[in-house]
Design an enzyme around this catalytic site. Sequence first.
Site, PDB file in Angstrom:
ATOM      1  N   LYS A   1       7.301   3.685   8.138  1.00 18.41           N
ATOM      2  CA  LYS A   1       7.377   3.809   9.330  1.00 18.41           C
ATOM      3  C   LYS A   1       7.431   5.175  10.096  1.00 18.41           C
ATOM      4  O   LYS A   1       7.544   6.274   9.287  1.00 18.41           O
ATOM      5  CB  LYS A   1       8.894   3.240   9.554  1.00 18.41           C
ATOM      6  CG  LYS A   1       9.267   1.672   9.230  1.00 18.41           C
ATOM      7  CD  LYS A   1      10.382   1.250   9.675  1.00 18.41           C
ATOM      8  CE  LYS A   1      10.500  -0.311   9.097  1.00 18.41           C
ATOM      9  NZ  LYS A   1      11.870  -0.631   9.847  1.00 18.41           N
TER      10      LYS A   1
ATOM     11  N   ASN B   1      14.909   3.238   9.116  1.00 24.14           N
ATOM     12  CA  ASN B   1      15.177   2.869   7.742  1.00 24.14           C
ATOM     13  C   ASN B   1      14.013   2.964   6.819  1.00 24.14           C
ATOM     14  O   ASN B   1      13.754   2.469   5.728  1.00 24.14           O
ATOM     15  CB  ASN B   1      15.819   1.574   7.360  1.00 24.14           C
ATOM     16  CG  ASN B   1      14.911   0.118   8.080  1.00 24.14           C
ATOM     17  OD1 ASN B   1      13.964   0.566   8.392  1.00 24.14           O
ATOM     18  ND2 ASN B   1      15.503  -0.933   8.014  1.00 24.14           N
TER      19      ASN B   1
ATOM     20  N   TYR C   1       7.447  -8.861  14.234  1.00 19.75           N
ATOM     21  CA  TYR C   1       8.735  -9.019  14.459  1.00 19.75           C
ATOM     22  C   TYR C   1       9.172 -10.339  15.083  1.00 19.75           C
ATOM     23  O   TYR C   1      10.307 -10.471  15.721  1.00 19.75           O
ATOM     24  CB  TYR C   1       9.447  -7.818  14.903  1.00 19.75           C
ATOM     25  CG  TYR C   1       9.393  -6.536  14.090  1.00 19.75           C
ATOM     26  CD1 TYR C   1      10.108  -6.819  12.805  1.00 19.75           C
ATOM     27  CD2 TYR C   1       9.158  -5.430  14.409  1.00 19.75           C
ATOM     28  CE1 TYR C   1       9.951  -5.743  11.852  1.00 19.75           C
ATOM     29  CE2 TYR C   1       9.240  -4.341  13.805  1.00 19.75           C
ATOM     30  CZ  TYR C   1       9.843  -4.407  12.312  1.00 19.75           C
ATOM     31  OH  TYR C   1       9.614  -3.356  11.566  1.00 19.75           O
TER      32      TYR C   1
ATOM     33  N   GLU D   1       1.258 -11.294   6.174  1.00 23.43           N
ATOM     34  CA  GLU D   1       1.565  -9.729   6.567  1.00 23.43           C
ATOM     35  C   GLU D   1       0.052  -9.007   6.238  1.00 23.43           C
ATOM     36  O   GLU D   1      -0.226  -8.230   6.931  1.00 23.43           O
ATOM     37  CB  GLU D   1       2.971  -9.126   6.186  1.00 23.43           C
ATOM     38  CG  GLU D   1       4.241  -9.862   6.804  1.00 23.43           C
ATOM     39  CD  GLU D   1       5.427  -9.013   6.560  1.00 23.43           C
ATOM     40  OE1 GLU D   1       5.387  -8.482   5.589  1.00 23.43           O
ATOM     41  OE2 GLU D   1       6.252  -9.243   7.345  1.00 23.43           O
TER      42      GLU D   1
ATOM     43  N   HIS E   1       9.047  -0.807   5.811  1.00 23.96           N
ATOM     44  CA  HIS E   1       9.135  -2.164   6.163  1.00 23.96           C
ATOM     45  C   HIS E   1       8.582  -2.700   4.773  1.00 23.96           C
ATOM     46  O   HIS E   1       7.751  -2.550   4.248  1.00 23.96           O
ATOM     47  CB  HIS E   1       8.447  -2.744   7.161  1.00 23.96           C
ATOM     48  CG  HIS E   1       7.991  -4.306   7.020  1.00 23.96           C
ATOM     49  ND1 HIS E   1       8.842  -5.145   7.500  1.00 23.96           N
ATOM     50  CD2 HIS E   1       7.001  -4.920   6.478  1.00 23.96           C
ATOM     51  CE1 HIS E   1       8.387  -6.322   7.152  1.00 23.96           C
ATOM     52  NE2 HIS E   1       7.244  -6.072   6.682  1.00 23.96           N
TER      53      HIS E   1
END
Length: 166
Positions: free
Chosen positions: A22, A125, A62, A139, A128
Amino acid sequence: MGCEIFLHLFLIIMEKTLVILKPCCLQRGLIGEVIHRFERKGLQLCGIKMTWLTDELLAEHYAHLAAKPFFKRIKDSMMVTPVIVCCWKGLDAVEVVRSMAGPTNGRQAPPGTIRGDYSMSVQENIVHTSDSVETAAIELARFFSDDEIFEFDQHKFDFLYANDEL
Ligand code: TYD
């Protein structure tokens, strides 16, 4: 020769999973650290690229969180910088990678996990990771074209798995 063909076929059907590094991972200079962890574990990197995500792609990615109040916030956080998308392969790769990432909330993630070691946040965080084999396939197809995923033999195989695991 027959054995080599069998091994090659087996390598092709091993699990693959998606990891996204990220923007917070890029901003904090943790790209090498995170990739190093997956490599040292024994996972095989079979696709990697830097890309700038779009609102449209993130809305799809998402979609399971579309009704949440933080939906726009998490999409926006993923477009602050480019991200790095990776495909990792190995036996049970989906579960192995997910457990290495740790729980969503970095403050609750145990030390030793990526989020536990590098994150103080739910949103920021670091990575992913796909949450199931089915999601991983969807994905990976979302972020990679077929010719961006590479199939090749790694010669350290005998030192990664027992005969009866293959
Ligand atoms: P989710 O898919 O539930 O978690 P994970 O990334 O562990 O599979 O959520 C996607 C991302 O949305 C998550 O990594 C961080 C963000 N998020 C929040 O900012 N707040 C929240 O309450 C939740 C559940 C997620």
